[in-house]
Design a protein around this motif. Structure first.
Motif, PDB file in Angstrom:
ATOM      1  N   HIS A  83       0.828  -1.206   0.000  1.00 11.49           N
ATOM      2  CA  HIS A  83       0.000   0.000   0.000  1.00 11.49           C
ATOM      3  C   HIS A  83       0.866   1.260   0.000  1.00 11.49           C
ATOM      4  CE1 HIS A  83       0.810   1.071   4.176  1.00 11.49           C
ATOM      5  NE2 HIS A  83       0.698  -0.221   4.451  1.00 11.49           N
ATOM      6  N   ASP A 121      -6.139   0.785  13.209  1.00 13.02           N
ATOM      7  CA  ASP A 121      -5.128   0.556  12.167  1.00 13.02           C
ATOM      8  C   ASP A 121      -5.745   0.313  10.795  1.00 13.02           C
ATOM      9  OD1 ASP A 121      -2.257  -0.015  11.394  1.00 13.02           O
ATOM     10  OD2 ASP A 121      -3.252  -1.897  10.813  1.00 13.02           O
ATOM     11  N   HIS A 122      -6.755  -0.526  10.709  1.00  9.84           N
ATOM     12  CA  HIS A 122      -7.327  -0.870   9.398  1.00  9.84           C
ATOM     13  C   HIS A 122      -8.098   0.290   8.763  1.00  9.84           C
ATOM     14  CE1 HIS A 122     -10.788  -1.724  11.976  1.00  9.84           C
ATOM     15  NE2 HIS A 122     -11.542  -1.634  10.898  1.00  9.84           N
ATOM     16  N   SER A 127      -6.320  -6.021   0.333  1.00 10.42           N
ATOM     17  CA  SER A 127      -6.619  -6.052   1.755  1.00 10.42           C
ATOM     18  C   SER A 127      -7.844  -5.170   2.000  1.00 10.42           C
ATOM     19  CB  SER A 127      -5.427  -5.493   2.522  1.00 10.42           C
ATOM     20  OG  SER A 127      -5.795  -5.002   3.780  1.00 10.42           O
ATOM     21  N   ALA A 139      -8.135  -3.225   4.481  1.00  6.43           N
ATOM     22  CA  ALA A 139      -7.696  -2.010   5.167  1.00  6.43           C
ATOM     23  C   ALA A 139      -7.839  -0.817   4.221  1.00  6.43           C
ATOM     24  CB  ALA A 139      -6.253  -2.147   5.641  1.00  6.43           C
ATOM     25  N   TYR A 189      -5.042  -8.897   5.133  1.00  6.82           N
ATOM     26  CA  TYR A 189      -4.856  -8.016   6.291  1.00  6.82           C
ATOM     27  C   TYR A 189      -4.814  -8.833   7.565  1.00  6.82           C
ATOM     28  CZ  TYR A 189      -5.358  -4.387   9.775  1.00  6.82           C
ATOM     29  OH  TYR A 189      -5.137  -3.570  10.858  1.00  6.82           O
ATOM     30  N   PRO A 190      -3.746  -8.819   8.290  1.00  2.00           N
ATOM     31  CA  PRO A 190      -2.483  -8.174   7.947  1.00  2.00           C
ATOM     32  C   PRO A 190      -1.661  -8.991   6.961  1.00  2.00           C
ATOM     33  CG  PRO A 190      -2.270  -9.200  10.092  1.00  2.00           C
ATOM     34  CD  PRO A 190      -3.704  -9.405   9.633  1.00  2.00           C
ATOM     35  N   HIS A 228       0.198  -5.495   2.779  1.00  2.00           N
ATOM     36  CA  HIS A 228       0.976  -4.843   3.836  1.00  2.00           C
ATOM     37  C   HIS A 228       2.287  -5.559   4.101  1.00  2.00           C
ATOM     38  CE1 HIS A 228      -2.880  -2.927   4.895  1.00  2.00           C
ATOM     39  NE2 HIS A 228      -3.382  -4.105   4.582  1.00  2.00           N
TER      40      HIS A 228
END
Length: 155
Positions: free
Chosen positions: A10, A21-22, A54, A56, A84-85, A108
């Motif tokens: 990303h 975080d996401h 992902s 996120a 994710y993650p 990520h």
């Protein structure tokens, strides 16, 4: 069956927001990096059959930005929760389950970096934000075709 797999970390995200975080969004620099990378051959020469992202926000927004910059069909984008993650071995298994010939994974670190090293069969010094690694994968071999990132000046 041979596949072309493009691993994309990303773009640069923001830490200025007090969110989970996401949910972290991209920084302006992240959008600018997407513009830069969309002009590079590493992506232009590897148009996808599917883009797995992902869930996120920073990864999904990166994928969406690349789709817009490259004028791709938005229907190519599919949210893949396992990104994710992420875990390198699980992502490799995911790739092997797919039937598409050209797959982009947007995810990520450390999973993208670890998967790139696993596929390359050697250490890759760094996998910075919006790094792109293209691989040719067949049943019994993996080959790194290209590696690029926004601040790369060796073009």
């Amino acid at each position: 069956m041979s596949q072309q797999v493009v691993l994309i970390r990303h773009a640069k995200s923001s830490w200025r927001h007090d969110v989970a975080d996401h949910l972290r969004p991209l920084k302006l620099r992240g959008y600018q990096a997407a513009e830069i990378m969309a002009q590079r051959h590493i992506l232009r020469d590897a148009m996808p059959d599917i883009i797995l992202s992902s869930p996120a926000v920073r990864a999904y927004t990166t994928a969406s930005s690349l789709i817009a910059e490259l004028q791709l069909e938005s229907g190519l984008l599919v949210v893949e929760p396992s990104l994710y993650p992420g875990d390198a071995k699980a992502l490799l298994a995911l790739i092997k389950q797919r039937r598409e010939s050209r797959i982009w994974l947007v995810g990520h670190n450390p999973a993208m970096h670890e998967l790139a090293e696993l596929l390359a069969g050697e250490a890759i010094e760094a996998f910075p934000t919006l790094a792109v690694a293209t691989f040719e994968i067949s049943q019994d071999s993996h080959r790194l075709i290209a590696f690029d990132y926004p601040k790369n000046t060796e073009l």
